[in-house]
Design a protein around this motif. Structure first.
Motif, PDB file in Angstrom:
ATOM      1  N   ALA A 131       0.832  -1.208   0.000  1.00 36.78           N
ATOM      2  CA  ALA A 131       0.000   0.000   0.000  1.00 36.78           C
ATOM      3  C   ALA A 131       0.863   1.254   0.000  1.00 36.78           C
ATOM      4  O   ALA A 131       0.577   2.225  -0.719  1.00 36.78           O
ATOM      5  N   ARG A 132       1.925   1.271   0.796  1.00 43.26           N
ATOM      6  CA  ARG A 132       2.825   2.423   0.826  1.00 43.26           C
ATOM      7  C   ARG A 132       3.439   2.656  -0.556  1.00 43.26           C
ATOM      8  O   ARG A 132       3.570   3.798  -1.007  1.00 43.26           O
ATOM      9  N   THR A 133       3.815   1.564  -1.214  1.00 43.48           N
ATOM     10  CA  THR A 133       4.433   1.684  -2.528  1.00 43.48           C
ATOM     11  C   THR A 133       3.435   2.213  -3.555  1.00 43.48           C
ATOM     12  O   THR A 133       3.769   3.071  -4.382  1.00 43.48           O
ATOM     13  N   ALA A 134       2.201   1.731  -3.510  1.00 44.88           N
ATOM     14  CA  ALA A 134       1.169   2.212  -4.442  1.00 44.88           C
ATOM     15  C   ALA A 134       0.931   3.707  -4.264  1.00 44.88           C
ATOM     16  O   ALA A 134       0.783   4.452  -5.244  1.00 44.88           O
ATOM     17  N   LEU A 135       0.878   4.163  -3.028  1.00 44.85           N
ATOM     18  CA  LEU A 135       0.709   5.596  -2.760  1.00 44.85           C
ATOM     19  C   LEU A 135       1.902   6.389  -3.278  1.00 44.85           C
ATOM     20  O   LEU A 135       1.748   7.458  -3.886  1.00 44.85           O
ATOM     21  N   SER A 136       3.091   5.876  -3.040  1.00 47.09           N
ATOM     22  CA  SER A 136       4.302   6.555  -3.495  1.00 47.09           C
ATOM     23  C   SER A 136       4.342   6.659  -5.017  1.00 47.09           C
ATOM     24  O   SER A 136       4.753   7.681  -5.572  1.00 47.09           O
ATOM     25  N   CYS A 137       3.910   5.604  -5.696  1.00 45.78           N
ATOM     26  CA  CYS A 137       3.909   5.609  -7.164  1.00 45.78           C
ATOM     27  C   CYS A 137       3.031   6.723  -7.732  1.00 45.78           C
ATOM     28  O   CYS A 137       3.269   7.205  -8.845  1.00 45.78           O
ATOM     29  N   SER A 138       2.018   7.134  -6.972  1.00 44.73           N
ATOM     30  CA  SER A 138       1.120   8.207  -7.416  1.00 44.73           C
ATOM     31  C   SER A 138       1.435   9.540  -6.739  1.00 44.73           C
ATOM     32  O   SER A 138       0.683  10.505  -6.902  1.00 44.73           O
ATOM     33  N   GLY A 139       2.520   9.594  -5.984  1.00 42.73           N
ATOM     34  CA  GLY A 139       2.945  10.859  -5.399  1.00 42.73           C
ATOM     35  C   GLY A 139       2.171  11.308  -4.186  1.00 42.73           C
ATOM     36  O   GLY A 139       2.103  12.517  -3.899  1.00 42.73           O
ATOM     37  N   PHE A 140       1.607  10.363  -3.424  1.00 43.61           N
ATOM     38  CA  PHE A 140       0.842  10.716  -2.231  1.00 43.61           C
ATOM     39  C   PHE A 140       1.635  10.425  -0.957  1.00 43.61           C
ATOM     40  O   PHE A 140       2.592   9.634  -0.965  1.00 43.61           O
ATOM     41  N   LYS A 141       1.227  11.051   0.131  1.00 45.21           N
ATOM     42  CA  LYS A 141       1.680  10.641   1.457  1.00 45.21           C
ATOM     43  C   LYS A 141       1.513   9.130   1.543  1.00 45.21           C
ATOM     44  O   LYS A 141       0.474   8.592   1.164  1.00 45.21           O
ATOM     45  N   ASN A 142       2.527   8.430   2.048  1.00 44.82           N
ATOM     46  CA  ASN A 142       2.495   6.963   1.921  1.00 44.82           C
ATOM     47  C   ASN A 142       2.627   6.226   3.247  1.00 44.82           C
ATOM     48  O   ASN A 142       3.231   5.152   3.304  1.00 44.82           O
ATOM     49  N   PHE A 143       2.056   6.777   4.307  1.00 46.89           N
ATOM     50  CA  PHE A 143       2.119   6.095   5.602  1.00 46.89           C
ATOM     51  C   PHE A 143       0.909   6.490   6.426  1.00 46.89           C
ATOM     52  O   PHE A 143       0.225   7.471   6.144  1.00 46.89           O
ATOM     53  N   TRP A 144       0.662   5.708   7.461  1.00 43.72           N
ATOM     54  CA  TRP A 144      -0.356   6.057   8.449  1.00 43.72           C
ATOM     55  C   TRP A 144      -0.043   5.286   9.723  1.00 43.72           C
ATOM     56  O   TRP A 144       0.871   4.463   9.762  1.00 43.72           O
ATOM     57  N   GLY A 145      -0.780   5.540  10.778  1.00 38.71           N
ATOM     58  CA  GLY A 145      -0.594   4.787  12.006  1.00 38.71           C
ATOM     59  C   GLY A 145      -0.328   5.656  13.208  1.00 38.71           C
ATOM     60  O   GLY A 145      -0.626   6.857  13.211  1.00 38.71           O
ATOM     61  N   GLU A 146       0.267   5.045  14.230  1.00 44.87           N
ATOM     62  CA  GLU A 146       0.475   5.708  15.507  1.00 44.87           C
ATOM     63  C   GLU A 146       1.952   6.045  15.703  1.00 44.87           C
ATOM     64  O   GLU A 146       2.827   5.478  15.052  1.00 44.87           O
ATOM     65  N   GLU A 147       2.206   6.958  16.624  1.00 44.12           N
ATOM     66  CA  GLU A 147       3.582   7.297  16.979  1.00 44.12           C
ATOM     67  C   GLU A 147       4.252   6.088  17.629  1.00 44.12           C
ATOM     68  O   GLU A 147       3.677   5.430  18.495  1.00 44.12           O
ATOM     69  N   ILE A 148       5.470   5.809  17.215  1.00 48.77           N
ATOM     70  CA  ILE A 148       6.235   4.707  17.778  1.00 48.77           C
ATOM     71  C   ILE A 148       7.068   5.243  18.932  1.00 48.77           C
ATOM     72  O   ILE A 148       7.923   6.112  18.751  1.00 48.77           O
TER      73      ILE A 148
END
Length: 281
Positions: A131-148
């Motif tokens: 999913a991160r790669t698909a977002l990156s391929c289209s130039g979008f923010k490519n992550f989500w989730g909580e602070e580690i």
């Protein structure tokens, strides 16, 4: 003439800079410039008027292409000018979690279960990475989730602490595309289609999964390993930081570290033997 100044991502005390210092010839000065942006690349082109033997080394973005790893840094161009190189793998953590590096750094203290823990973490994040790669391929923010909550990560770093399946990825892809597409032509269906196309390659048996130390994000793998690192005896509050610190500290004390991996040796050779055809304005 060799490269005498190398601009890098990170800050003076980041693990990126600490490791790179051990890989390069002494005559090459490393200057950290923070994160990679267009201004990072432009700075290299502009500052070559002061020193034409200047280049940059950056992280590798999520890549839309399947390509064979050959153990060489990747030439990096900006405005049709080569400004330096990108790591062949996603980021510096991808090298530090490599079993070969862990074994050399920790020696007899390398956990016997390490390789199985590493593979388990890669399986856990496979769908999320697609999913991160698909977002990156289209130039979008490519992550989500909580602070580690581990001192290795800045507060801005996010990772989904609960396991991510395909349905959750569809939901998140839709949310991100709708939020950030603006007046662009791209639609959620385009990004989801790319995700579905990529997904088999990221699953066990797929080309990218079999090369996860190149295609997956090392930081994400470490996040997925966090509980297992605690089980293996690393600090409860900061297991990732302690694990990496032990490896990097050993790298800083070792001799000829660049011989540990072919890409590290090749990077050193490129920096030492580089002949610039750049002509100042």
């Amino acid at each position: 003439m060799s490269i005498t100044v190398l601009y890098c991502e990170g800050n003076p005390q980041s693990i990126d800079i600490r490791v790179i210092r051990q890989l390069l010839p002494r005559e090459c000065t490393i200057r950290p410039l923070g994160g990679k942006t267009s201004s990072f690349m432009q700075s290299i082109i502009s500052d070559r008027n002061i020193n034409p033997n200047l280049a940059g080394l950056v992280d590798h973005d999520f890549d839309c292409r399947d390509w064979e790893s050959n153990g060489h840094p990747i030439p990096c161009n900006y405005q049709n000018i080569q400004v330096g190189w990108a790591w062949e793998r996603k980021e510096i953590e991808n090298y530090l979690i490599d079993p070969k590096i862990v074994q050399k750094a920790l020696g007899r203290k390398t956990p016997a279960e390490y390789q199985s823990v590493l593979a388990k973490a890669a399986k856990k994040i496979a769908t999320y990475t697609a999913a991160r790669t698909a977002l990156s391929c289209s130039g979008f923010k490519n992550f989500w989730g909580e602070e580690i909550k581990d001192s290795h990560f800045p507060k801005s770093y996010r990772f989904p602490t609960k396991e991510v399946d395909k349905n959750i990825c569809h939901i998140k892809l839709e949310e991100i595309v709708r939020e950030f597409k603006g007046n662009r032509l791209v639609e959620t269906d385009n990004v989801i289609e790319k995700f579905e196309q990529l997904l088999p390659s990221f699953k066990p048996g797929g080309f990218r999964f079999e090369n996860f130390l190149t295609y997956f994000a090392g930081k994400d793998i470490l996040c997925a390993m966090k509980e297992d690192l605690i089980y293996l005896g690393f600090d409860f509050d900061n297991p990732i930081h302690q694990f990496l610190e032990r490896i990097v500290t050993r790298i800083e004390r070792a001799e000829d570290v660049w011989r540990w991996l072919p890409e590290w040796q090749n990077l050193r050779d490129i920096i030492h033997n580089y002949n610039s055809d750049f002509h100042p304005f």
